[in-house]
Design an enzyme around this catalytic site. Structure first.
Site, PDB file in Angstrom:
ATOM      1  N   TYR A 144     -90.487  25.111 112.895  1.00  0.00           N
ATOM      2  CA  TYR A 144     -89.056  24.894 113.179  1.00  0.00           C
ATOM      3  C   TYR A 144     -88.495  23.975 112.111  1.00  0.00           C
ATOM      4  O   TYR A 144     -89.123  22.976 111.742  1.00  0.00           O
ATOM      5  CB  TYR A 144     -88.910  24.249 114.563  1.00  0.00           C
ATOM      6  CG  TYR A 144     -87.483  23.890 114.935  1.00  0.00           C
ATOM      7  CD1 TYR A 144     -86.533  24.885 115.187  1.00  0.00           C
ATOM      8  CD2 TYR A 144     -87.089  22.560 115.046  1.00  0.00           C
ATOM      9  CE1 TYR A 144     -85.234  24.551 115.549  1.00  0.00           C
ATOM     10  CE2 TYR A 144     -85.784  22.217 115.412  1.00  0.00           C
ATOM     11  CZ  TYR A 144     -84.861  23.222 115.657  1.00  0.00           C
ATOM     12  OH  TYR A 144     -83.576  22.894 116.015  1.00  0.00           O
ATOM     13  N   ASP A 239     -91.206  20.231 104.906  1.00  0.00           N
ATOM     14  CA  ASP A 239     -90.268  19.688 105.887  1.00  0.00           C
ATOM     15  C   ASP A 239     -91.015  18.607 106.669  1.00  0.00           C
ATOM     16  O   ASP A 239     -91.829  18.896 107.541  1.00  0.00           O
ATOM     17  CB  ASP A 239     -89.773  20.797 106.817  1.00  0.00           C
ATOM     18  CG  ASP A 239     -88.809  20.263 107.880  1.00  0.00           C
ATOM     19  OD1 ASP A 239     -88.557  19.044 107.901  1.00  0.00           O
ATOM     20  OD2 ASP A 239     -88.318  21.083 108.679  1.00  0.00           O
ATOM     21  N   LYS A 267     -85.527  11.708 111.615  1.00  0.00           N
ATOM     22  CA  LYS A 267     -86.153  10.936 112.704  1.00  0.00           C
ATOM     23  C   LYS A 267     -86.446   9.480 112.330  1.00  0.00           C
ATOM     24  O   LYS A 267     -85.556   8.651 112.353  1.00  0.00           O
ATOM     25  CB  LYS A 267     -87.401  11.663 113.220  1.00  0.00           C
ATOM     26  CG  LYS A 267     -87.025  13.059 113.765  1.00  0.00           C
ATOM     27  CD  LYS A 267     -88.096  13.690 114.603  1.00  0.00           C
ATOM     28  CE  LYS A 267     -87.808  15.135 114.929  1.00  0.00           C
ATOM     29  NZ  LYS A 267     -87.265  15.403 116.224  1.00  0.00           N
TER      30      LYS A 267
END
Ligand code: PMP
Length: 430
Positions: A144, A239, A267
């Site tokens: 994702y 990523d 994050k």
């Protein structure tokens, strides 16, 4: 467990927001009951509107590596907020966070701050295309990368829970620029490169795929991927929105010592406030506007309060022994759960790397897709309910990973492991 206040708030929220939430995975779709509305967090603990107390292993889905309300992060936010919340001009704080990151990261020379992980990935992809002059992107099934149009193809995260592999609203022509391959399959990769290399801008991967279970990859696969990208003149894009500053300061690239060409972060980088970033070597980054032709911008990019939170948090992460200590406590917790499951003969195993863990209803390490394993994910629902009753909060989906922060002391983890084992007994003997 009382839930009436959360239930009432959820009913109201449904009037305002689609499905009552502002991000789908919060909706408790794959578990029972209304989502819990949280009102306070401190250290490793959170409290909901009904005053239930939980030890938190969701940690806002990863950003809170120091736990809730960490004193240094709190002080840094408040001190800088007093000077104003946003200027739309450069500030000294961007330089400080930039230097903190770049002086410790051998993989990238320059970085651009934005406001979310999705934005970081989307901008990094544009850069890969702008730099290479090529169009297609290769992604892996089960990885994702945020809700970027062209990457909502066979993704993980909330999409897996909802049983969808694509999103409505993404034109076929966008999805057509994305080639999807299985993880850990070098033959498929080679075949794809042989056919399309002339038009592939980059290969994007979560080097530690953590949105469809925790699909720990063989280092040999990642090394071969690096070599093949170099051989075919294709950029490798890591990523690291989850793995960055989580498994090592410079993320999975440092953990595996594999050098990608472009990296995205999110994050942890923002200390709990909205920050994303992408970085690369100077030669690639010079394509980004205003230096180069790849346009990317943001009204709140490099926001001073968010930078202040990131500076405080990453300063703690940069301290000697930070990651070793995180991993040691996580292993203790995970080993305690695994020993209990084994002794009782439950088909259950917790997989871990760094301070990330995943509850698998199987004892086989899944390296391609979480739904390939034999276990029964419906057991997650029972375990989740039993954990809440015991005062343990994890993300409300069996495909999501859990996180451990510095606030999860040995004492808290010992207590939490005991409660967790009781919850396991309840769920497995139901
Ligand atoms: N990439 C990865 C690997 C992620 O895990 C996520 C979010 N979980 C994103 C990108 C998107 O980040 P955000 O939710 O901040 O947009």
């Amino acid at each position: 467990m009382k839930r009436s206040k959360s239930e009432g708030l959820f009913e109201s929220a449904k009037k305002y927001f689609p499905g009552g939430v502002n991000s789908p995975v919060r909706a408790f779709k794959s578990v029972e009951g209304a989502p819990l509305f949280m009102k306070k967090g401190d250290g490793a603990k959170i409290w909901d509107e009904d005053d239930n107390e939980f030890t938190d292993f969701c940690c806002s889905w990863g950003p809170l590596i120091l736990g809730h309300n960490h004193p240094q992060v709190y002080k840094s936010i408040v001190a800088n907020l007093q000077n104003g919340s946003s200027f739309g001009t450069p500030t000294r704080l961007e330089n400080i966070l930039g230097d903190l990151i770049l002086s410790r990261n051998k993989f990238i020379d320059k970085i651009r701050f934005c406001s979310s992980g999705t934005e970081a990935v989307m901008s990094g992809l544009r850069l890969a295309r702008g730099y290479s002059g090529k169009n297609k992107v290769v992604k892996f099934e089960g990885c994702y990368h945020g809700h970027v149009d062209s990457l909502l193809v066979k993704a993980g995260s909330g999409l897996v829970t909802f049983g969808e592999s694509t999103s409505a609203g993404v034109p076929e022509s966008f999805a057509g620029e994305t080639l999807v391959l299985p993880l850990n399959d070098l033959d498929a990769l080679k075949q794809c490169f042989e056919e399309y290399a002339h038009d592939i801008a980059c290969v994007i991967i979560e080097p530690i795929p953590a949105n469809n279970g925790l699909l720990l990859q063989d280092k040999a696969f990642l090394t071969a991927l690096r070599e093949m990208c170099t051989e075919y003149n294709i950029l490798l894009f890591f990523d690291e929105v989850i793995s960055g500053f989580r498994v090592a300061f410079s993320g999975a690239a440092e953990y595996y010592d594999i050098a990608p060409d472009i990296i995205s972060y999110g994050k942890i980088i923002g200390g709990g406030l909205p920050v994303g970033a992408y970085g690369a070597k100077a030669e690639i980054m010079k394509c980004v506007s205003p230096e180069g032709p790849v346009y990317q911008a943001g009204t709140l990019s490099g926001n001073p309060v968010a930078m202040a939170a990131g500076i405080a948090q990453l300063s703690e992460c940069a301290k000697e022994g930070f990651y070793e200590d995180q991993e040691k406590r996580t292993k203790f917790f995970v080993n305690t759960l695994n020993a209990h499951a084994k002794q009782k003969g439950y088909l259950f195993e917790v997989f871990t790397i760094g301070s990330v863990f995943w509850l698998a209803f199987s004892d086989k390490l899944a390296i391609r897709r979480a739904d390939e394993i034999d276990g029964d994910m419906t057991s997650f629902k029972d375990l989740f309910a039993a954990l809440l009753e015991e005062g343990i909060y994890i993300g409300p989906s069996g495909y999501e990973v859990g996180f451990i922060s510095t606030a999860h002391t040995m004492e808290i983890l010992t207590d939490a492991a005991e409660k967790f084992c009781r919850a396991m007994d309840k769920a497995f003997t139901k």
